[in-house]
Design an enzyme around this catalytic site. Structure first.
Site, PDB file in Angstrom:
ATOM      1  N   GLU A  43      -8.768  -2.191   6.816  1.00 37.62           N
ATOM      2  CA  GLU A  43      -7.749  -2.319   7.861  1.00 37.62           C
ATOM      3  C   GLU A  43      -8.199  -3.316   8.920  1.00 37.62           C
ATOM      4  O   GLU A  43      -9.379  -3.637   9.048  1.00 37.62           O
ATOM      5  CB  GLU A  43      -7.504  -0.958   8.532  1.00 37.62           C
ATOM      6  CG  GLU A  43      -7.121   0.142   7.549  1.00 37.62           C
ATOM      7  CD  GLU A  43      -6.512   1.373   8.216  1.00 37.62           C
ATOM      8  OE1 GLU A  43      -6.094   1.294   9.387  1.00 37.62           O
ATOM      9  OE2 GLU A  43      -6.471   2.420   7.539  1.00 37.62           O
TER      10      GLU A  43
ATOM     11  N   HIS B 202       0.845  -1.203   0.000  1.00 39.35           N
ATOM     12  CA  HIS B 202       0.000   0.000   0.000  1.00 39.35           C
ATOM     13  C   HIS B 202       0.883   1.257   0.000  1.00 39.35           C
ATOM     14  O   HIS B 202       0.665   2.183  -0.787  1.00 39.35           O
ATOM     15  CB  HIS B 202      -0.916  -0.020   1.235  1.00 39.35           C
ATOM     16  CG  HIS B 202      -1.697   1.251   1.437  1.00 39.35           C
ATOM     17  ND1 HIS B 202      -2.781   1.594   0.645  1.00 39.35           N
ATOM     18  CD2 HIS B 202      -1.555   2.259   2.339  1.00 39.35           C
ATOM     19  CE1 HIS B 202      -3.275   2.756   1.061  1.00 39.35           C
ATOM     20  NE2 HIS B 202      -2.550   3.186   2.079  1.00 39.35           N
TER      21      HIS B 202
END
Ligand code: MN
Length: 437
Positions: A212, A145
């Protein structure tokens, strides 16, 4: 080094048949905690544990006084409107309550009728946040990411030199964290196109989710004391799914030099159930650092962290558009990854967060950062999946998306699966975007 005990035994079954259904998120090996009350009832929120399609009302169970000692005290703490007091208790107390509930729910238990009278169908309840979140810190632990996003914001310099040394994070805002079911208005703010002379203010045009893992802190450390990496399990109460909503256009203009601010604090959503660290034990795995990368400094390194620092929590994201809702189509899957790809472990996050003497408090919350895997299709945000909106995603029903639109809901699901171990699930994290006010 085994963290396993009888509560993880895959052969264990419950007298509650819905807990034994194949692929249930909540078999007897899971036993996650939430704060709930009956829908449309004028009663207090209190602690509950999921089993099959039911919730054990821990306040009702506490009132029955079938448990005394440490377990009785734990149930008293779980009867409150938040789990903070329970989370502040020692990890040995969390273990004692898990063991007692596991035995009481097991097939043949003499406590069956006591527990049965405390069950409420999950379909009849609403949830609140499981605890008062005092402080919230969001990390940035997926190197995939960080690299992809870094390329959008800094094409020449995607990964800053500190990334492989420091578990990067920032202090977020707790007040706008909501529980699954949260609906929020599209944020407004300042944005500036690269070729524009001046910024303008208006509704965000690049609204994104971030997939997340949320980590709830239990116990706590005195200010000035650090938590050693191998002590971190005593301070990690459990985990949930976490959608860290992000306004990419606001972020691009505001984030330098002090990091995320209004692009991140308008809404974030947690799933209702906290999967305890103990329930996750069978899904922990070896963690290692590529030999070509810098090895972690001493306070971020240990044999235990290398042996079982990673968690194989599988994460899925779906989008539900208004058209899908109207036409009763299933939500479309956007991606699937695992927390095991994280560049930093939860133990390293806790050790780093406290290396300066920062005091963590029971109920504090850590976001893992967007969990994108090594494959481009495993990305945990639309920013990555669409190349910053350039390649719109085909949702398979005639619709496409660059970023999240008004009326869209984002749904996250998580689960742990491993051969020879009972599968456990995280339930769902659902949030809905309303038009800007
Ligand atoms: Mn985030």
């Amino acid at each position: 080094m085994s963290l396993l005990n009888q509560t993880h035994n895959p052969e264990l079954t419950s007298w509650l048949t819905s807990a034994n259904v194949e692929n249930s998120d909540f078999p007897i090996q899971n036993l996650p905690f939430a704060i709930f009350k009956r829908n449309n009832a004028s009663e207090s929120f209190r602690g509950g544990v999921a089993i099959g399609d039911q919730v054990i009302d821990l306040a009702a169970l506490s009132a029955k006084k079938v448990f005394d000692g440490v377990v009785g005290a734990a149930l008293t703490a779980c009867s409150q409107t938040t789990l903070n007091e329970y989370m502040a208790m020692p990890a040995s107390t969390w273990s004692a309550l898990r063991s007692a509930l596991s035995q009481a729910l097991s097939s043949g238990s003499s406590l069956q009728s006591d527990i049965e009278s405390c069950l409420i169908a999950q379909s009849d309840v609403v949830f609140d946040l499981p605890c008062r979140i005092g402080d919230y810190t969001d990390f940035y632990t997926s190197v995939y990411h960080a690299t992809t996003v870094g390329k959008f914001f800094r094409p020449d310099n995607p990964l800053l030199p500190n990334y492989k040394w420091v578990p990067i994070g920032y202090h977020g805002r707790s007040s706008s964290i909501g529980v699954s079911g949260q609906a929020f208005h599209r944020p407004k703010g300042q944005t500036k196109a690269p070729d524009a002379d001046a910024p303008t203010v208006g509704p965000c045009k690049r609204l994104d989710y971030e997939m997340e893992v949320g980590i709830y802190i239990g116990g706590g450390n005195e200010m000035g004391e650090s938590i050693a990496i191998d002590q971190s399990d005593e301070y990690i109460f459990g985990m949930c799914l976490f959608n860290d909503w992000s306004a990419r256009d606001i972020q691009g203009w505001e984030y330098q030099p002090l990091g995320p601010f209004l692009a991140k604090n308008f809404a974030s959503t947690v799933s209702p159930w906290i999967i305890t660290n103990e329930a996750l034990a069978p899904f922990r795995m070896a963690w290692s650092r590529d030999e070509n990368d810098p090895q972690p400094l001493e306070y971020l390194s240990s044999a235990r962290n290398s042996e079982l620092g990673a968690y194989d929590v599988q994460l899925e994201v779906f989008i539900e558009t208004p058209k899908m809702r109207d036409e009763k189509q299933p939500a479309a899957k956007l991606s699937h990854s695992s927390f095991r790809h994280s560049y930093w472990t939860t133990a390293q996050m806790v050790a780093h967060h406290t290396v300066n003497g920062c005091n963590l408090v029971a109920g504090d919350f850590l976001g893992s950062g967007t969990q994108s895997g090594p494959d481009a299709a495993e990305a945990g945000s639309l920013l990555e999946l669409t190349g910053a909106g350039k390649n719109r995603l085909d949702l398979g029903n005639g619709e496409t998306r660059g970023f999240v639109e008004d009326g869209d809901a984002i749904v996250m699901r998580g689960f742990c699966e491993k051969s020879g171990v009972k599968r456990i699930g995280f339930g769902e994290c659902y949030s809905l975007v309303l038009p800007a006010k």
